[in-house]
Design an enzyme around this catalytic site. Structure first.
Site, PDB file in Angstrom:
ATOM      1  N   ASN A 149       0.414  -1.114   0.040  1.00  0.00           N
ATOM      2  CA  ASN A 149      -0.024  -0.197  -0.035  1.00  0.00           C
ATOM      3  C   ASN A 149       1.018   1.293   0.001  1.00  0.00           C
ATOM      4  O   ASN A 149       0.183   2.151   0.214  1.00  0.00           O
ATOM      5  CB  ASN A 149      -1.322   0.140   1.807  1.00  0.00           C
ATOM      6  N   GLU A 174      21.156   4.945  -6.888  1.00  0.00           N
ATOM      7  CA  GLU A 174      19.840   4.104  -7.520  1.00  0.00           C
ATOM      8  C   GLU A 174      19.764   4.390  -8.945  1.00  0.00           C
ATOM      9  O   GLU A 174      20.323   3.767  -9.870  1.00  0.00           O
ATOM     10  CB  GLU A 174      19.144   3.536  -7.149  1.00  0.00           C
TER      11      GLU A 174
END
Ligand SMILES: Cc1cc2nc3c(=O)[nH]c(=O)nc-3n(C[C@H](O)[C@H](O)[C@H](O)COP(=O)(O)OP(=O)(O)OC[C@H]3O[C@@H](n4cnc5c(N)ncnc54)[C@H](O)[C@@H]3O)c2cc1C
Length: 396
Positions: free
Chosen positions: A131, A244
């Site tokens: 979620n 990243e």
């Protein structure tokens, strides 16, 4: 005055050795591995032997002591053969272990980083939850202190390498009422840890890169498994996302380059209407666009990596130019990569639709780069936020 866009001799040698390994060791396995969706066994040991598991890690941990430019170069040259496995390597070595290297204590690092560099340990990083995707700060995984332990409950979804990982770095709320200021970072070994369960997720792209849903059910971790300071996880998370985005741009770049090379070769060989199809202007137009797109993507990613290497801290996060550059690099590489892969399929005609042709894998894999490491929409939000911060005064 010169403005040098050339790689050094050392960087060229690194590029050659990784690409040679990718074509000789990886490529022959890829069609079958992709079909059965299995990561080739010994992938990380192989890369350890090649000496590229810890490109940006200090030599005392078994690393090479180079930077993010070289890390990007390694991922690009694995990505030329497998976008998916370049991502798997990046998820372990950059998302997980490099983040750990930048934030863990010396004692923690001395235990785990040599194993990361040798390839004995595979890592994964858990941010996303069922979620809480783009809105990562709303994560609901909790780590509640009980005596000298933390009790973890919650789950992490879409975790690259989780089904094969020996080391997981993850974020959890230690003081949920403080929102983002109550997030901390932890690590553990998913293979031996009680209270942790992992299910492999089936995917149509990025096959061979194992993805998992990890559930924590009253998982107990010693307090020594905290990384960095209590409740300071957000800075670790956001600065980690910068490196990243920059280095994982290499996965898309490798695929883009391969799509161009494979299409050029195919267009010269394939004859229709009595001519190689490369003689047709509409094919040439695609090749020209692919070349232009690849070069633009390449310099966006490498200039962001080079800027990152030039910083004392070698890190970004909210409120930095690097945050904007990293988001822009992956945004551009991702969207250009999906376009280039679609053009490559088109040039290959019906053959491009067959799994025997590597362009089909590049096409399926590229779409991930509009989604993973923050979606294109979220990257645009970051770029806009950082433009509003300095009115583009730095011109970076
Ligand atoms: C193969 C794969 C590997 C992955 N590896 C990892 C990993 O190793 N570790 C990890 O933690 N996560 C990983 N992820 C998760 C990835 O980072 C998330 O999927 C991504 O951040 C998006 O989250 P979501 O899927 O929940 O989409 P959502 O957040 O639900 O987004 C759905 C759509 O809504 C849009 N949207 C959401 N908010 C806004 C907004 N404010 N404005 C405009 N549009 C918005 C999104 O851009 C998207 O288009 C991986 C995902 C995949 C598919």
């Amino acid at each position: 005055m010169s403005f040098n866009f050339e790689f050094s001799e050392e960087q060229r040698m690194l590029e050659d050795s990784v690409y040679k390994w990718s074509t000789t060791w990886l490529e022959p396995q890829m069609e079958h591995a992709y079909e059965v969706d299995e990561m080739p066994a010994n992938l990380f040991i192989e890369l350890g032997n090649l000496g590229v598991n810890g490109v940006a890690f200090e030599e005392k941990y078994g690393g090479v002591g180079l930077g993010y430019v070289e890390t990007l170069l390694v991922y690009e040259n694995i990505g030329r053969v497998s976008n998916a496995l370049a991502m798997t390597v990046g998820a372990s070595q950059t998302l997980c272990f490099d983040n750990f290297r930048r934030n863990a204590s010396e004692a923690q690092k001395m235990v785990y980083l040599p194993k990361a560099c040798s390839g004995e340990y595979i890592g994964c990083l858990g941010i996303t939850e069922p979620n809480s995707g783009s809105d990562a700060m709303s994560m609901s995984t909790k780590a509640i202190k009980k005596g000298d332990k933390y009790i973890i409950n919650g789950s992490k979804i879409f975790i690259t390498n989780a089904p094969v990982a020996d080391f997981m770095l993850f974020y959890a709320k230690t003081e949920p009422e403080k929102g983002p200021h109550g997030i901390s970072t932890f690590y553990f070994n998913p293979k031996t840890q009680k209270g942790c369960f992992c299910e492999k997720i089936k995917k149509w792209g990025m096959r061979t890169s194992p993805t998992g849903l990890v559930t924590f059910d009253d998982m107990e971790l010693p307090e020594g498994n905290l990384v960095g300071q209590l409740n300071k996880g957000v800075a670790i998370l956001t600065s980690g996302l910068c490196t990243e985005r920059i280095t994982l741009s290499g996965c898309s770049l490798g695929s883009q380059r391969s799509c161009l090379e494979l299409s050029l070769k195919y267009a010269k060989e394939r004859v229709q209407f009595g001519k190689p199809i490369i003689a047709f202007q509409s094919i040439q137009e695609k090749l020209a666009n692919m070349y232009t797109g690849y070069l633009s993507s390449k310099w966006m990613a490498y200039s962001a990596a080079s800027y990152c290497d030039s910083l004392m801290t070698k890190s970004g996060g909210k409120g930095t130019d690097l945050d904007r550059m990293a988001a822009a690099a992956l945004l551009y590489c991702g969207e250009m990569g999906t376009k280039i892969a679609a053009d490559a399929i088109q040039i290959h005609g019906g053959y491009g639709y067959c799994t025997e042709y590597p362009v089909s894998r590049h096409y399926l894999d590229q779409k991930l780069w509009d989604i993973g490491a923050g979606t294109s929409e979220i990257r645009r939000m970051i770029i806009a936020r950082e433009l509003m911060r300095d009115d583009f005064q730095s011109a970076r």
